[in-house]
Scaffold this motif. Structure first.
Motif, PDB file in Angstrom:
ATOM      1  N   LYS A  40      11.094  -6.694   9.041  1.00 47.33           N
ATOM      2  CA  LYS A  40      11.525  -5.361   8.672  1.00 47.33           C
ATOM      3  C   LYS A  40      12.458  -5.503   7.477  1.00 47.33           C
ATOM      4  CE  LYS A  40      11.139  -3.286  13.269  1.00 47.33           C
ATOM      5  NZ  LYS A  40      11.848  -2.584  14.368  1.00 47.33           N
ATOM      6  N   GLU A  55       8.243  -2.347   6.382  1.00 43.89           N
ATOM      7  CA  GLU A  55       7.941  -3.313   7.434  1.00 43.89           C
ATOM      8  C   GLU A  55       6.650  -3.999   7.034  1.00 43.89           C
ATOM      9  OE1 GLU A  55       7.763  -3.460  12.352  1.00 43.89           O
ATOM     10  OE2 GLU A  55       7.938  -1.563  11.282  1.00 43.89           O
ATOM     11  N   ARG A  66      -0.247  -6.201   5.971  1.00 41.29           N
ATOM     12  CA  ARG A  66       0.017  -4.769   6.165  1.00 41.29           C
ATOM     13  C   ARG A  66       1.442  -4.467   5.731  1.00 41.29           C
ATOM     14  NH1 ARG A  66       0.504  -2.168  12.292  1.00 41.29           N
ATOM     15  NH2 ARG A  66       1.752  -0.343  11.741  1.00 41.29           N
ATOM     16  N   ASP A  68       4.233  -1.039   5.991  1.00 41.97           N
ATOM     17  CA  ASP A  68       4.564   0.335   6.359  1.00 41.97           C
ATOM     18  C   ASP A  68       5.788   0.762   5.562  1.00 41.97           C
ATOM     19  OD1 ASP A  68       2.588  -0.009   8.206  1.00 41.97           O
ATOM     20  OD2 ASP A  68       3.815   0.454   9.964  1.00 41.97           O
ATOM     21  N   GLY A  72       7.042   3.869   8.901  1.00 43.07           N
ATOM     22  CA  GLY A  72       5.650   4.063   9.281  1.00 43.07           C
ATOM     23  C   GLY A  72       5.049   5.375   8.843  1.00 43.07           C
ATOM     24  N   ASN A  73       5.749   6.121   7.987  1.00 39.60           N
ATOM     25  CA  ASN A  73       5.153   7.368   7.486  1.00 39.60           C
ATOM     26  C   ASN A  73       3.851   7.092   6.746  1.00 39.60           C
ATOM     27  OD1 ASN A  73       7.290   8.747   8.521  1.00 39.60           O
ATOM     28  ND2 ASN A  73       8.244   9.237   6.561  1.00 39.60           N
ATOM     29  N   LYS A  75       1.139   3.867   6.015  1.00 40.68           N
ATOM     30  CA  LYS A  75       0.739   2.514   6.405  1.00 40.68           C
ATOM     31  C   LYS A  75      -0.382   2.048   5.486  1.00 40.68           C
ATOM     32  CE  LYS A  75       1.496   3.681  11.315  1.00 40.68           C
ATOM     33  NZ  LYS A  75       1.598   5.153  11.135  1.00 40.68           N
ATOM     34  N   LYS A  76      -0.286   0.801   5.016  1.00 41.58           N
ATOM     35  CA  LYS A  76      -1.316   0.239   4.135  1.00 41.58           C
ATOM     36  C   LYS A  76      -1.756  -1.102   4.700  1.00 41.58           C
ATOM     37  CE  LYS A  76       0.420   2.664   0.088  1.00 41.58           C
ATOM     38  NZ  LYS A  76       0.834   2.597  -1.340  1.00 41.58           N
ATOM     39  N   TYR A  77      -3.063  -1.233   4.910  1.00 36.99           N
ATOM     40  CA  TYR A  77      -3.664  -2.451   5.454  1.00 36.99           C
ATOM     41  C   TYR A  77      -4.511  -3.106   4.364  1.00 36.99           C
ATOM     42  CZ  TYR A  77      -2.624  -0.476  10.127  1.00 36.99           C
ATOM     43  OH  TYR A  77      -2.016   0.053  11.234  1.00 36.99           O
ATOM     44  N   HIS A  89      -1.769   8.151   6.263  1.00 38.96           N
ATOM     45  CA  HIS A  89      -0.577   8.983   6.080  1.00 38.96           C
ATOM     46  C   HIS A  89      -0.774  10.297   6.828  1.00 38.96           C
ATOM     47  CE1 HIS A  89      -2.494  11.835   3.278  1.00 38.96           C
ATOM     48  NE2 HIS A  89      -3.147  10.785   2.816  1.00 38.96           N
ATOM     49  N   GLU A 100      -2.682  12.304  11.349  1.00 36.85           N
ATOM     50  CA  GLU A 100      -2.901  11.165  10.468  1.00 36.85           C
ATOM     51  C   GLU A 100      -4.319  11.169   9.904  1.00 36.85           C
ATOM     52  OE1 GLU A 100      -1.900   7.554  12.499  1.00 36.85           O
ATOM     53  OE2 GLU A 100       0.190   7.671  11.850  1.00 36.85           O
TER      54      GLU A 100
END
Length: 692
Positions: A40, A55, A66, A68, A72-73, A75-77, A89, A100
């Protein structure tokens, strides 16, 4: 963001790394980042007072990573194993709250390592205690012509298992000429663990993409030709209840690395599917009357008229005819590249009447001395181009990967030539290199995130003056008027890497209207609340929005202060408007009589700031000063929301004073003076103002 950009920049302060080892001076220890990690963290920008939480997860074994943002608003993987990147998002409309959605792009070669690049750092020999950890201190300094010093300090903790972990990364830029720190960020890393599950690096089931009211699967391919071009194909497929796959949309893009732009982009949509096919539909009428194509061996141009580039077998045949006709001979590794260029030119009919001749083109201040020195350089001289680009990157605090450096320099060179050419013409305004000058048009799409209004909103009030009244009242208006002088305008803000100009201009207009009604007491209202919550009003968060839709949202829900809602994050977030105690509402909104300069002046004087949608071109992105007039705007659509705060006359030419949302370092301290001639760039087409 509207279109997923071709190059995605995750952090301005983190240089992406692919794994490395760096020996300390005593050779007994070395920096070894873990191959599996979860951290984090937070990034503090001490110049702008912004805080961004993040994070990150990384697994070399799974070839996935990944990140965030903001708890966590967003998130990108990154799937290195399949070559896909996913962005998740939330959206909030009048029907759903914080639902989402997931978008995917197919151009990821490998997972991304988020830990800092230490290749330029050296061990200082110092240790200290930081956050109850004994850390080693690594640093680097880079000085440019005794004017700018860029300093990086990394604090590293070594575990009992011998694994190095980042604790804090500090970056400072000192400007000696101004005698100040021009950039200062601190990134903290904490809560490390090496236990990474596949579930944490996998997009949850049930995340789908909706296209044309259909839930579709996404199929993609990316093919690179040498080091010059990337051909990207994305297919969206809908599966019927009977289990039959149907194409919905096919998107094909070609990226040209040499010039740093998208050189080809086509979208094919499929609809009205049926499986009822009659023999008559597949039978040529009077086929005995048709002549055999090659009976008399017609010439090359005649034969080409019977082929189409979207049919693979005909594309192959046409390319073979083309190479034979023009006597072309290619190496094996060149053949596919040339065919791709041929297809692009054929599809776009770049050569008139399908001649495809040989001449068809391949699709291939802040501190004064910076600007002064640039005047002595020329982009045609390689050593001066290199020096100028180094000055630019140092001045703007740019950091690139090795394989990105040349691409950025090419884009910079292109924009530099554009700036030099424009300023030599003495057109009444000047442009300059700025923070946008190393980015492609595709990457900068987020700057222009306003859509044309699609309908006349029934809640919008009519402009309360007839054409005759407007002309009569205009005679009493001052020649020059500036709401900034009244103290009714808040400071210029920066929308960052989010297509939220529609939210910023709307908020600025509401702030100004409220200030005029309460004795010029300025409020700092929350643009983020509109980004998060106004999805049900023809708005799409960081992917753009409409000016009347934004006004309609404020009329319905109001805008809280930034202090109550939270700082602007330049990302889509979860809507929290229901938790606000006192959002500021408006009584209504009105559209100024379109294409009427006197009406806009009257609205500014009587009612306050006015939001307008203009066309923001590349030339506007590089605006420096003067009365802006862009001839290319004449046939272009509006794509950027700004706020008109006044008007004036200079050298007998009238202009509008326009507040932008690209930060105070852009333009004239964040403003642009747009010429009032000929409704330039559509300033008068769709003006709206709030009623408080």
């Amino acid at each position: 963001m509207a279109a997923i950009p071709a190059t995605l920049v995750l952090f301005l302060y983190i240089t992406l790394a692919s794994g490395y080892t760096l020996l300390r001076e005593d050779d007994d220890n070395e920096i070894v980042w873990p191959s599996e990690y979860h951290f984090k963290g937070e990034k503090l920008n001490l110049k702008s007072s912004l805080k961004e939480t993040f994070e990150v997860w990384y697994s070399a074994e799974l070839n996935r990573s990944r990140v965030d943002f903001q708890n966590g608003n967003v998130k990108k993987y990154y799937y290195g194993d399949t070559g896909h990147a996913f962005v998740i998002h939330p959206i909030t409309t009048e029907e759903v709250t914080n639902e989402e959605v997931c978008l995917v792009r197919p151009d990821v070669d490998e997972q991304i390592d988020f830990l800092p690049d230490v290749s330029e750092l050296t061990y200082t020999g110092q240790t200290m205690t930081l956050y109850d950890k004994v850390v080693d201190v690594w640093s680097s300094t880079e000085e440019y012509e005794e004017k700018v010093l860029r300093e990086t300090t990394l604090y590293v903790f070594k575990t009992d298992a011998g694994i190095d972990l980042p604790v804090q990364l500090v970056r400072k830029t000192y400007n000696y000429d101004l005698g100040e720190v021009s950039a200062h960020t601190i990134s903290n890393f904490f809560d490390y663990t090496d236990e990474i599950s596949e579930e944490e690096l996998t997009v949850e089931n049930g995340q789908t993409m909706t296209l044309y009211d259909k839930v579709v699967d996404v199929w993609s391919s990316a093919e690179e030709y040498g080091e010059k071009m990337l051909w990207e194909t994305t297919l969206y497929v809908f599966k019927t209840d009977a289990g039959i796959d149907l194409p919905v949309q096919l998107v094909r893009k070609m990226y040209n690395y040499d010039v740093g732009e998208v050189s080809s982009h086509t979208i094919s949509n499929f609809f009205d599917y049926t499986d009822e096919i009659s023999e008559e539909e597949l039978t040529v009428e009077n086929e005995d009357d048709c002549e055999y194509l090659f009976a008399d061996i017609p010439d090359y141009k005649t034969t080409m008229k019977y082929y189409h580039p979207d049919i693979p077998v005909e594309l192959d045949a046409a390319f073979e005819m083309y190479t034979t006709h023009h006597g072309k001979h290619y190496q094996d590794n060149e053949h596919q590249i040339r065919k791709t260029i041929f297809e692009k030119n054929w599809s776009a009919t770049l050569c008139s009447e399908l001649r495809l001749q040989d001449d068809c083109e391949d699709p291939f201040d802040d501190f004064p001395d910076y600007k002064t020195t640039m005047k002595f350089y020329h982009p045609d001289i390689p050593v001066e181009l290199d020096a100028a680009f180094e000055m630019y990157t140092t001045h703007h605090g740019k950091h690139y990967q090795d394989n990105e450096h040349q691409i950025r320099k090419t884009i910079f060179e292109k924009n530099w030539r554009m700036v030099e050419e424009h300023n030599r013409k003495n057109l009444g305004f000047r442009v300059e290199l700025n923070d946008f000058s190393d980015k492609t048009d595709e990457e900068l799409k987020y700057l222009a995130g306003t859509f044309p209004s699609s309908r006349q909103d029934p809640d919008m009030l009519p402009f309360p003056h007839t054409l005759q009244e407007i002309d009569e009242l205009a005679e009493e208006l001052p020649e020059n008027f500036d709401l900034r002088i009244e103290g009714a305008i808040t400071p210029v803000k920066n929308q960052g890497h989010c297509g939220s100009c529609w939210a910023f201009c709307t908020t600025a207009a509401v702030e100004g209207a409220i200030a005029r009604s309460n004795g010029d007491r300025l409020l700092d209202l929350s643009e983020q609340s509109l980004v998060d919550c106004a999805w049900g009003f023809d708005n799409l968060g960081c992917n753009g929005g409409t000016l009347d839709g934004a006004m309609k949202y404020v009329l319905t829900h109001g805008i809280p202060t930034e202090m109550e809602y939270g700082v602007y994050e330049a990302n889509d977030g979860y809507c929290a408007i229901q938790n606000m105690t006192n959002p500021y509402k408006i009584r209504g909104f009105s559209q100024v009589t379109p294409r009427n300069p006197n009406a806009l002046k009257l609205a500014l004087v009587k009612y306050g700031p006015v939001t307008v949608a203009v066309h923001a071109s590349s030339i506007m992105q590089h605006y420096s000063n003067g009365l802006f007039y862009d001839f290319s705007c004449e046939d272009s659509y509006a794509n950027h929301g700004v706020t008109v705060v006044g008007y004036g006359v200079r050298n007998e030419e009238e202009y509008w004073i326009v507040k932008n949302s690209w930060g105070e370092t852009w333009g004239e301290d964040g403003y642009i003076l747009i010429s009032a001639k000929n409704n330039n760039c559509g300033v008068l087409d769709s003006p709206f103002y709030p009623i408080v």
